[in-house]
Design a protein around this motif. Structure first.
Motif, PDB file in Angstrom:
ATOM      1  N   LYS A   1      23.795   0.726  12.741  1.00  0.00           N
ATOM      2  CA  LYS A   1      22.999   1.746  12.138  1.00  0.00           C
ATOM      3  C   LYS A   1      24.065   2.780  11.488  1.00  0.00           C
ATOM      4  O   LYS A   1      23.491   3.936  10.767  1.00  0.00           O
ATOM      5  CB  LYS A   1      21.976   2.313  13.088  1.00  0.00           C
ATOM      6  CG  LYS A   1      20.808   1.419  13.728  1.00  0.00           C
ATOM      7  CD  LYS A   1      20.196   0.953  12.771  1.00  0.00           C
ATOM      8  CE  LYS A   1      18.822   0.051  13.199  1.00  0.00           C
ATOM      9  NZ  LYS A   1      17.937  -0.270  12.298  1.00  0.00           N
ATOM     10  N   GLY A   2      25.210   2.682  11.766  1.00  0.00           N
ATOM     11  CA  GLY A   2      26.189   3.844  11.411  1.00  0.00           C
ATOM     12  C   GLY A   2      25.848   5.171  12.086  1.00  0.00           C
ATOM     13  O   GLY A   2      26.183   6.140  11.308  1.00  0.00           O
ATOM     14  N   ILE A   3      25.305   5.096  13.242  1.00  0.00           N
ATOM     15  CA  ILE A   3      25.166   6.305  13.783  1.00  0.00           C
ATOM     16  C   ILE A   3      26.178   6.551  15.086  1.00  0.00           C
ATOM     17  O   ILE A   3      26.370   5.773  15.865  1.00  0.00           O
ATOM     18  CB  ILE A   3      23.628   6.266  14.782  1.00  0.00           C
ATOM     19  CG1 ILE A   3      22.398   6.203  13.895  1.00  0.00           C
ATOM     20  CG2 ILE A   3      23.539   7.678  15.665  1.00  0.00           C
ATOM     21  CD1 ILE A   3      22.345   6.988  13.005  1.00  0.00           C
ATOM     22  N   THR A   4      26.901   7.965  15.033  1.00  0.00           N
ATOM     23  CA  THR A   4      27.969   8.190  15.971  1.00  0.00           C
ATOM     24  C   THR A   4      27.938   9.701  16.141  1.00  0.00           C
ATOM     25  O   THR A   4      27.087  10.221  15.708  1.00  0.00           O
ATOM     26  CB  THR A   4      29.321   7.833  15.214  1.00  0.00           C
ATOM     27  OG1 THR A   4      30.497   7.750  16.056  1.00  0.00           O
ATOM     28  CG2 THR A   4      29.501   8.638  13.857  1.00  0.00           C
ATOM     29  N   VAL A   5      28.825   9.971  17.040  1.00  0.00           N
ATOM     30  CA  VAL A   5      28.761  11.363  17.804  1.00  0.00           C
ATOM     31  C   VAL A   5      29.650  12.139  16.927  1.00  0.00           C
ATOM     32  O   VAL A   5      31.060  11.585  16.689  1.00  0.00           O
ATOM     33  CB  VAL A   5      29.441  11.563  19.120  1.00  0.00           C
ATOM     34  CG1 VAL A   5      29.632  12.685  19.792  1.00  0.00           C
ATOM     35  CG2 VAL A   5      28.519  10.711  19.960  1.00  0.00           C
ATOM     36  N   LEU A   6      29.574  13.099  16.246  1.00  0.00           N
ATOM     37  CA  LEU A   6      30.271  13.813  15.228  1.00  0.00           C
ATOM     38  C   LEU A   6      31.494  14.408  15.792  1.00  0.00           C
ATOM     39  O   LEU A   6      32.553  14.177  15.150  1.00  0.00           O
ATOM     40  CB  LEU A   6      29.349  14.920  14.589  1.00  0.00           C
ATOM     41  CG  LEU A   6      29.983  15.794  13.348  1.00  0.00           C
ATOM     42  CD1 LEU A   6      30.323  14.993  12.326  1.00  0.00           C
ATOM     43  CD2 LEU A   6      29.101  16.833  13.146  1.00  0.00           C
ATOM     44  N   ASN A   7      31.485  14.826  16.869  1.00  0.00           N
ATOM     45  CA  ASN A   7      32.701  15.480  17.573  1.00  0.00           C
ATOM     46  C   ASN A   7      33.339  14.371  18.598  1.00  0.00           C
ATOM     47  O   ASN A   7      33.823  14.960  19.525  1.00  0.00           O
ATOM     48  CB  ASN A   7      32.796  17.063  18.161  1.00  0.00           C
ATOM     49  CG  ASN A   7      31.578  16.924  19.282  1.00  0.00           C
ATOM     50  OD1 ASN A   7      30.696  15.974  19.298  1.00  0.00           O
ATOM     51  ND2 ASN A   7      31.699  17.602  20.246  1.00  0.00           N
ATOM     52  N   ALA A   8      33.477  13.262  18.247  1.00  0.00           N
ATOM     53  CA  ALA A   8      33.707  12.111  19.427  1.00  0.00           C
ATOM     54  C   ALA A   8      35.144  12.371  19.545  1.00  0.00           C
ATOM     55  O   ALA A   8      35.916  12.277  18.779  1.00  0.00           O
ATOM     56  CB  ALA A   8      33.388  10.868  19.026  1.00  0.00           C
TER      57      ALA A   8
ATOM     58  N   ILE B   1      24.056  16.531  22.011  1.00  0.00           N
ATOM     59  CA  ILE B   1      24.861  15.572  21.521  1.00  0.00           C
ATOM     60  C   ILE B   1      24.601  15.700  19.981  1.00  0.00           C
ATOM     61  O   ILE B   1      23.637  15.722  19.470  1.00  0.00           O
ATOM     62  CB  ILE B   1      24.389  13.996  22.071  1.00  0.00           C
ATOM     63  CG1 ILE B   1      24.095  13.737  23.427  1.00  0.00           C
ATOM     64  CG2 ILE B   1      25.708  12.939  21.347  1.00  0.00           C
ATOM     65  CD1 ILE B   1      25.261  14.340  24.151  1.00  0.00           C
ATOM     66  N   ILE B   2      25.872  15.760  19.425  1.00  0.00           N
ATOM     67  CA  ILE B   2      25.592  16.004  17.978  1.00  0.00           C
ATOM     68  C   ILE B   2      25.848  14.765  17.255  1.00  0.00           C
ATOM     69  O   ILE B   2      26.881  14.035  17.472  1.00  0.00           O
ATOM     70  CB  ILE B   2      26.945  17.027  17.492  1.00  0.00           C
ATOM     71  CG1 ILE B   2      26.998  18.314  18.073  1.00  0.00           C
ATOM     72  CG2 ILE B   2      26.794  17.127  15.881  1.00  0.00           C
ATOM     73  CD1 ILE B   2      28.172  19.008  17.908  1.00  0.00           C
ATOM     74  N   LEU B   3      24.634  14.197  16.874  1.00  0.00           N
ATOM     75  CA  LEU B   3      24.592  12.646  16.353  1.00  0.00           C
ATOM     76  C   LEU B   3      24.899  12.890  14.755  1.00  0.00           C
ATOM     77  O   LEU B   3      24.236  13.849  14.231  1.00  0.00           O
ATOM     78  CB  LEU B   3      23.526  12.011  16.610  1.00  0.00           C
ATOM     79  CG  LEU B   3      23.338  11.449  17.981  1.00  0.00           C
ATOM     80  CD1 LEU B   3      22.043  10.509  18.217  1.00  0.00           C
ATOM     81  CD2 LEU B   3      24.747  10.778  18.408  1.00  0.00           C
ATOM     82  N   ILE B   4      25.477  11.983  13.909  1.00  0.00           N
ATOM     83  CA  ILE B   4      25.319  11.916  12.462  1.00  0.00           C
ATOM     84  C   ILE B   4      25.075  10.804  12.133  1.00  0.00           C
ATOM     85  O   ILE B   4      25.505   9.658  12.877  1.00  0.00           O
ATOM     86  CB  ILE B   4      27.087  12.531  12.017  1.00  0.00           C
ATOM     87  CG1 ILE B   4      26.875  12.579  10.513  1.00  0.00           C
ATOM     88  CG2 ILE B   4      28.104  11.504  12.426  1.00  0.00           C
ATOM     89  CD1 ILE B   4      28.414  13.287   9.953  1.00  0.00           C
TER      90      ILE B   4
END
Length: 147
Positions: free
Chosen positions: A74-81, A95-98
């Protein structure tokens, strides 16, 4: 073995606690504690509540990392990973998701949105100095050895 205390926040008792999805998994899956469906448009990010708080012993940190399936499919990731949760933080994990995908992504209550991995943190003392030892690399930075 470290013991980490976990508290479900009021109104989130219906959600499962973070859990590993296989016996040798490194991360505990975190779930969305949204009260209604939340949409993330392509290129946008949102702060997602998890409904939990932690108490970790000194010398431990928790890292919030993306779920590989969400990232790939889906292209969903943690912004500050990886997002860092310090041992002295007692607030709700959020959680900041982008959405790096091409379609709107919908988060429902209880969806697995990220994973939590615990790491030991060494005690470090920074020592001011006027000079550093020489190495072959020296101050070579980004791309100094080629692409």
């Amino acid at each position: 073995m470290f013991e980490v205390r976990i508290r479900q926040l009021p109104g989130c008792e219906d959600l499962p606690l973070p859990e590993k999805m296989s016996e040798q998994a490194s991360g505990f899956d975190l779930r969305a504690a949204v009260t209604e469906p939340l949409l993330i448009e392509p290129g946008k990010w949102k702060l997602i509540p998890t409904g939990i708080a932690l108490e970790m012993p000194p010398g431990l940190e928790a890292q919030v990392r993306p779920r590989s399936g969400l990232a790939f499919k889906k292209g969903i990731t943690v912004l500050n990973a990886p997002g860092t949760i310090d041992a002295d933080y007692r607030g709700e994990l959020r959680i900041i998701l982008i959405n790096l995908g091409e379609e709107i992504f919908t988060i429902e209550r209880g969806d697995r949105i990220a994973q939590l991995v615990f790491q030991q943190v060494p005690q470090v003392r920074l020592m001011p100095t006027r000079e550093l030892s020489e190495t072959v690399r020296g101050s070579g930075g980004f791309g100094h050895t080629g692409i």
